[in-house]
Design a protein around this motif. Sequence first.
Motif, PDB file in Angstrom:
ATOM      1  N   SER A  86      25.141  34.219  35.513  1.00 53.31           N
ATOM      2  CA  SER A  86      24.982  35.669  35.636  1.00 53.31           C
ATOM      3  C   SER A  86      25.776  36.184  36.831  1.00 53.31           C
ATOM      4  CB  SER A  86      23.499  36.035  35.798  1.00 53.31           C
ATOM      5  OG  SER A  86      22.971  35.483  36.997  1.00 53.31           O
ATOM      6  N   ARG A  87      26.089  37.493  36.785  1.00 57.37           N
ATOM      7  CA  ARG A  87      26.756  38.167  37.883  1.00 57.37           C
ATOM      8  C   ARG A  87      25.978  39.442  38.189  1.00 57.37           C
ATOM      9  NH1 ARG A  87      28.570  33.861  38.114  1.00 57.37           N
ATOM     10  NH2 ARG A  87      30.734  33.186  37.916  1.00 57.37           N
ATOM     11  N   SER A  88      25.716  39.683  39.489  1.00 60.60           N
ATOM     12  CA  SER A  88      24.931  40.845  39.922  1.00 60.60           C
ATOM     13  C   SER A  88      25.832  41.851  40.628  1.00 60.60           C
ATOM     14  CB  SER A  88      23.812  40.404  40.868  1.00 60.60           C
ATOM     15  OG  SER A  88      22.890  39.571  40.206  1.00 60.60           O
ATOM     16  N   TRP A  89      25.769  43.100  40.181  1.00 60.23           N
ATOM     17  CA  TRP A  89      26.571  44.181  40.771  1.00 60.23           C
ATOM     18  C   TRP A  89      25.977  44.590  42.114  1.00 60.23           C
ATOM     19  CZ3 TRP A  89      31.028  46.698  39.412  1.00 60.23           C
ATOM     20  CH2 TRP A  89      31.300  47.909  40.039  1.00 60.23           C
ATOM     21  N   ARG A  91      36.270  41.608  42.408  1.00 64.69           N
ATOM     22  CA  ARG A  91      35.236  40.612  42.693  1.00 64.69           C
ATOM     23  C   ARG A  91      34.303  41.044  43.824  1.00 64.69           C
ATOM     24  NH1 ARG A  91      36.529  37.332  47.038  1.00 64.69           N
ATOM     25  NH2 ARG A  91      38.606  37.624  47.922  1.00 64.69           N
ATOM     26  N   TRP A 112      30.748  42.432  43.185  1.00 64.77           N
ATOM     27  CA  TRP A 112      29.719  41.560  42.626  1.00 64.77           C
ATOM     28  C   TRP A 112      29.207  40.615  43.701  1.00 64.77           C
ATOM     29  CZ3 TRP A 112      28.383  42.606  37.606  1.00 64.77           C
ATOM     30  CH2 TRP A 112      29.277  43.396  36.870  1.00 64.77           C
ATOM     31  N   SER A 113      27.982  40.193  43.567  1.00 65.43           N
ATOM     32  CA  SER A 113      27.389  39.290  44.552  1.00 65.43           C
ATOM     33  C   SER A 113      28.196  38.006  44.651  1.00 65.43           C
ATOM     34  CB  SER A 113      25.944  38.964  44.165  1.00 65.43           C
ATOM     35  OG  SER A 113      25.895  38.334  42.903  1.00 65.43           O
ATOM     36  N   SER A 114      28.250  37.478  45.861  1.00 72.09           N
ATOM     37  CA  SER A 114      29.032  36.261  46.168  1.00 72.09           C
ATOM     38  C   SER A 114      30.526  36.461  45.933  1.00 72.09           C
ATOM     39  CB  SER A 114      28.527  35.056  45.365  1.00 72.09           C
ATOM     40  OG  SER A 114      27.156  34.816  45.625  1.00 72.09           O
ATOM     41  N   VAL A 129      32.234  37.174  43.288  1.00 74.15           N
ATOM     42  CA  VAL A 129      32.708  36.492  42.078  1.00 74.15           C
ATOM     43  C   VAL A 129      32.576  37.457  40.912  1.00 74.15           C
ATOM     44  CG1 VAL A 129      32.423  34.548  40.521  1.00 74.15           C
ATOM     45  CG2 VAL A 129      32.008  34.245  42.973  1.00 74.15           C
ATOM     46  N   PRO A 165      32.622  38.773  36.976  1.00 78.49           N
ATOM     47  CA  PRO A 165      32.092  38.131  35.770  1.00 78.49           C
ATOM     48  C   PRO A 165      33.206  37.595  34.869  1.00 78.49           C
ATOM     49  CG  PRO A 165      31.919  40.515  35.598  1.00 78.49           C
ATOM     50  CD  PRO A 165      32.373  40.217  36.984  1.00 78.49           C
ATOM     51  N   ASN A 178      28.803  35.476  30.827  1.00 78.88           N
ATOM     52  CA  ASN A 178      27.842  35.767  31.885  1.00 78.88           C
ATOM     53  C   ASN A 178      26.853  36.858  31.469  1.00 78.88           C
ATOM     54  OD1 ASN A 178      30.185  35.440  34.692  1.00 78.88           O
ATOM     55  ND2 ASN A 178      28.953  33.907  33.647  1.00 78.88           N
TER      56      ASN A 178
END
Length: 589
Positions: free
Chosen positions: A385-388, A400, A403-405, A407, A409, A413
Motif C-alpha cells: 500500500s501507499r499512503s498520501w 514520490r 507519499w509516505s516514505s 515512495v 505507488p 498497491n
Amino acid sequence: MNAPIGLVLARIVKRTSPAFGGRFSMKTTRIIAAALRLVLGLSLLTLFTWQYAANAASRTWSGLGANAFWDNTNNWVGHVRPAGTDDVVFASATAQMATVNNWIGGLHSLSFGVGGYSISESSLVLTNGITATNTTGQNVIAGNIVLGANQSFTNLNAGASLALVGLDLHGHGATFRGAGTNLIANVILDSTGGGSLTNAGTGVFRLEGTNSSFTGASVLTAGTNIINSFHRRSPITWTAGTLGGTGTLGSVTASGASAKQLAPGHLGGGGMNVSNLVLNSSVTVIAQINGTNIPTDYGRVSITGGGSSHLGSAALSLSFAPNFSPVVGTSFHLFLTDPSTLLLDTFTNLPEGSTVTNNGIVCQVSYNFGHGVILTVSDVLTSGSRSWDGGGTNNLWSNRTNWSSNVAPVQGNDLLFTALSGNPPMLQRTNVNDLPADSTFGLLKITVPPSVTLNLNLSGNSFRLNDGLSVVSSTFDLSGAGSLVISNDIAINNSQVFSNNVDAELYLAGDVALGANTLSANCRANTDIFFDGSIAGTGGLEIHGGSGGNARIHLRGSNNITGGIETTNCFLFAEHAQALGRPPRGRCV
C-alpha cells in the motif's frame, strides 16, 4: 630457380632407377621421386610466402595532404603510397579523416587505432581483414569490401563501431569478432558462391541490408545478433548469443547447449519473420511487453514457410514494463503462423492453459492449436500500500514526495488517503493521477476521522480497481463530514464493493466500467453516494443501505447496466432519463 632443382631431381631419379643401372626397384624409385616432388613443392611455397611477406609493408595515413585522396603521397608517412600487398594503418586522428580511395583496388589488411575515419569510392579486395582497436567512435568503409581469402573482421572494444556498407564474400568466409559493434549496413553479396558469414564477436552484430542473393551459411556463435534485413535465403545456425531484430529470415536452427536468447524486435516492438524455426531447451524467448501495439510495444515471431517449426521446450521470460497496466482479457500474440505452418511443442513447464506472472500481471498461455503462442491477461495481483501525505511541491501522484516514505505507488498497491485531526486535515487535498492510464490498484481507501470535514478531490487518468472503494472512519464515531469527489474514470477488474460509512458525501464524477462484474454500492443510513457519470457493462449494480434506513444512492448519468439493478433497504434516486439504463436493459428490483 626451378630449372636447377628440376635437374637435380632428374639426376637422382636416373641414378636410382634400374633402367639406368640404379640400385633400387622401379616402385622404390617412384616413391623417392614423389617424396622429392613434395619437398620441392614445400620449398617453393615457403619461398613464395617469404617473398610475399618480405614485399608486404605497413603504410600509415598521416592526412597531411591538401585533400583526402589516397593517391596524394603527402597523406602517407614517408610519402609512400600503399601497394597491393601492404597493410594500411589509420593509427591516430588527422586533419583528413574522411578519406577517398582513388588509388588502389586491393590490400593485405586495414587497421584503425582511433574512431572517426571513413573510406569511400573504390572497392577493396582484402586478404587479411580489418582490425579496429579504437575504444570509442565509428569507422566506416563506404566502398564495397571484397574477400580475397577467408578472413576476420575484428572490432576489439565495446564502445566502438565498425561499419561496412557492402560486403562481397566472393566464395570465402568472413568471421566477425570482438566486443564492439560490427555492422553490415547494406547488401551482402557472394559473387562466385560458396561463401559464408560467421559472427563470433561478443558485442553487437547488425545486418541492415537486403541480402536477396546470398545463399551461403550464416553462423551465430556469440554476441547480440540484430538482423533487421531481408536474410531469407541464408540458413542460420545459431549456437550461442542473442538473436533479435525485425528482419525477414529463412531457416533458423538453434544448436548445442550454450545459452541463447530469442528477442524479436530486441526488447522493443516489431515483428521477426522466419520461414522455419527450430528451438531447443537452451533457448530463452524474451518477451518484453511495454504496451499493446506490436510495431512499437512488443515483439512477435511470424512463421510463414509451411511445414513444422518447434519450440523445443525453450524457456519463456516474460517482462511487463512497470508503467504498463493491461486490462484483464488483453491478449499478446508472441508467435503466429500462417495456415500451412504448425508450431509444435511447448515452452518448458508451461503446458496449454498454464499461467505465467510478472509485475503482478497474470497471463494464461495458449498454443492456439499449433498456430502460435498467445498470452491473455487473466488477473492483476495486488500487494502493498501507499499512503498520501501531500508533502510534495505539486499535487501529482507520480511525485514520490507526496507519499509516505517518499515512495510513489505502482500497479497493484492499495491507495490510502487518510485525513488527520489538524487543520488542514490533509495536504494537497486536490490531487491528480498522472500515472499511466488504466493502472490497476487494489483498494482505494479514504479515512475521515470524527468531527473532521474533508473536502477531497481526485482527478486525472483513469484507473482500475481489484478490491473496491471504501470511505471509513478512524474510530467507531462516523461523524466525519465533507465532500469526497472522484472525477477519474474507474473500471473494476472483478466484483467488488464501493462503500460510504461516514457522514461525508461521496461523488463518483467519472464513468464506472463494470465489465461482466457486479458492483455493490453500500451506504450507511442518512448518507449519500452520487454516481454522476455513466455506469456501463454486462454486469449488475447492487445497492444496499444500512440497517437504520434512509441510505441514499443517486444515479445522475446515462447508464447501460445490462445485468440489472437490485436495491435493498435504501432510497434510489434516478435523476437522469436513462439512469436505469437504455432499452434493452436489465431488470430493476
